[in-house]
Design an enzyme around this catalytic site. Structure first.
Site, PDB file in Angstrom:
ATOM      1  CB  THR B  31      -0.812   0.091   1.465  1.00 31.69           C
ATOM      2  OG1 THR B  31      -1.803  -0.783   1.383  1.00 31.69           O
ATOM      3  CG2 THR B  31      -1.309   1.484   1.642  1.00 31.69           C
ATOM      4  CB  THR B  32       0.827   4.697  -0.925  1.00 32.06           C
ATOM      5  OG1 THR B  32       1.863   4.105  -1.692  1.00 32.06           O
ATOM      6  CG2 THR B  32       1.189   6.049  -0.274  1.00 32.06           C
TER       7      THR B  32
END
Lengths: 221, 246
Positions: B31-32
């Site tokens: 993710t970010t």
């Protein structure tokens, strides 16, 4: 050595019940009533921080009369029970019926085998989409579990008060404001020494929360 | 730990606590996540992608959550552990609030989350790690804080912005460039979306907004008035407005 005095089991149970009843009779009554806006609960309470009404889970609230230390322990047990169930299964799988059964089992066991019976009476309420589907359970000191419809009164002189409230309140389509003032009138509670809470019927629409329980300021009524 | 739900689970229901895995299989990862302060609070944004190796496993996963009425948690790392951590943390906070009749302080919440992360150290040493990003506001003082964590449970307070996950190095440069102490929530959301788009440009594990399939990043705002999830339609309009800016 003198043998212990014989007391018949019937007498033993009666003594225990009398003892518990005496403790509960001293308590101020707690009233739960279904309204169109949700389930309102109300009691006389001089304290602003030691509560007799509480949130238990998303749509479930709780009320008690009797000894504070004993019902507080039961309140905490109820929160642990429901949070554990909701985490293990799903939030919607937590019901007032399950919680009321847990209380009935606990109080029943304590009544028979505890060193002294708990001097408490517990109410468990669960709000539904419509008032006729609301659930109101009463659990007495000996573990007896009773279901009520629309109105539940705990504590001192509960039967008379229940009767008076039944007469004074409309049977259906009760409005929150009117219901609160009728209950207060019948209880004879004045000023700010009132603990008042509601289980909102649709907390998601009202304030975007899954938690229906909300404390209300008695001064605004 | 009277009021701790986690302690209660550990003692009474250890089977419900997350378990150790012996060797590291292929697991879904994410993710970010970004957190950015603005004048009244914090904006937290998370992309929607989860990957297994170089395969996209999900394009609509949610990784930012409201932990309670005044705090947010975003998670990066192995998805199974990360999502469970966020769910357990939310129950932990609500459990405390119900038992004690009052919410934990913001620092108290951050410390409880650190304890949850520390509990996963065994996993993390085997390469199965998840770390959260935490942001919240103290209702009375309206004081906003952001906390990041490492796998040992180290809790670090950030000043004005932070990002975690595989795309975080790229997102951080944009957050740093666009941060302003006087920003409105609208400006902070725009800046966070730009940071996420920059991360998605450079990192294969991060997805940008996808107008074709109407998949947009999850955006939460927390202020002294509480947590607010921004509607997808609002984000869609903002994304259109950002065209040509990056």
């Amino acid at each position: 050595m003198q043998p212990p005095m014989y007391v018949s089991p019937q007498q033993q149970m009666e003594d225990r019940a009398d003892f518990a009843r005496a403790g509960i009779r001293r308590g101020q009554p707690v009233v739960f009533a279904s309204t169109t806006q949700g389930i309102v609960s109300l009691t006389h309470n001089a304290s602003q921080s030691l509560f007799k009404l509480s949130e238990i889970y998303d749509r479930i609230s709780w009320g008690a009369v009797g000894r504070y230390n004993e019902f507080e322990a039961l309140r905490q047990a109820g929160i642990r029970y429901t949070d554990t169930r909701g985490y293990a299964y799903e939030r919607s799988d937590v019901t007032a019926r399950g919680l009321a059964n847990m209380y009935a089992r606990t109080l029943g066991e304590l009544f028979i085998s505890g060193t002294k019976p708990f001097e408490v009476e517990i109410a468990v309420a669960e709000v539904a989409a419509a008032p006729e589907d609301d659930r109101l359970y009463q659990i007495t000191f000996d573990g007896t579990l009773l279901e009520h419809h629309g109105l539940l009164v705990l504590g001192g002189n509960a039967q008379d008060l229940h009767h008076q409230l039944q007469e004074a309140l409309p049977p259906t389509a009760r409005e929150l404001d009117a219901t609160v003032s009728i209950i207060r009138e019948q209880l004879g509670t004045t000023g700010s020494h009132v603990e008042l809470a509601i289980l909102d019927r649709d907390p998601q629409a009202l304030r975007g929360s899954h938690r229906a329980f909300r404390r209300l300021d008695p001064q605004t009524f | 730990m009277e009021a701790s739900f986690v302690a209660h689970l550990q003692q009474q229901h250890p089977e419900l606590m997350p378990r150790h895995v012996e060797s590291r299989p292929d697991l879904m990862e994410a993710t970010t996540i970004t957190a950015l302060k603005f004048s009244d609070g914090v904006v937290m944004v998370g992309d929607r992608r989860a990957t297994i190796g170089n395969r996209i496993a999900s394009s609509h996963m949610e990784k930012v959550f409201a932990a309670d009425s005044h705090s947010l948690v975003g998670v990066a790392g192995v998805a199974g552990i990360a999502i469970d951590m966020a769910r357990l943390f939310a129950v932990e906070l609500e459990h405390y609030e119900k038992l004690e009749g009052t919410q934990l302080s913001l620092l108290g919440k951050a410390n409880r989350l650190a304890a949850l992360v520390r509990g996963h150290l065994g996993h993390a040493m085997q390469g199965i790690s998840a770390v959260p990003l935490f942001a919240g506001v103290t209702p009375g003082t309206r004081d906003a804080k952001i906390f990041s964590y490492d796998i040992t449970g180290g809790r670090f307070e950030e000043r004005n912005w932070q990002s975690i996950g595989s795309g975080s190095p790229y997102a951080l440069t944009t957050l740093k460039r666009l941060w302003s102490p006087e920003a409105t929530s609208h400006e902070a959301i725009e800046a966070s979306l730009q940071a996420l788009i920059d991360a998605a440009d450079a990192d294969a594990g991060t997805a940008g907004p996808d107008p074709v399939r109407e998949l947009y990043p999850v955006v939460y705002v927390v202020t002294g008035d509480g947590v607010n999830k921004i509607a997808e339609s609002v984000i869609a309009d903002l994304v259109i407005g950002l065209e040509g800016k990056h």
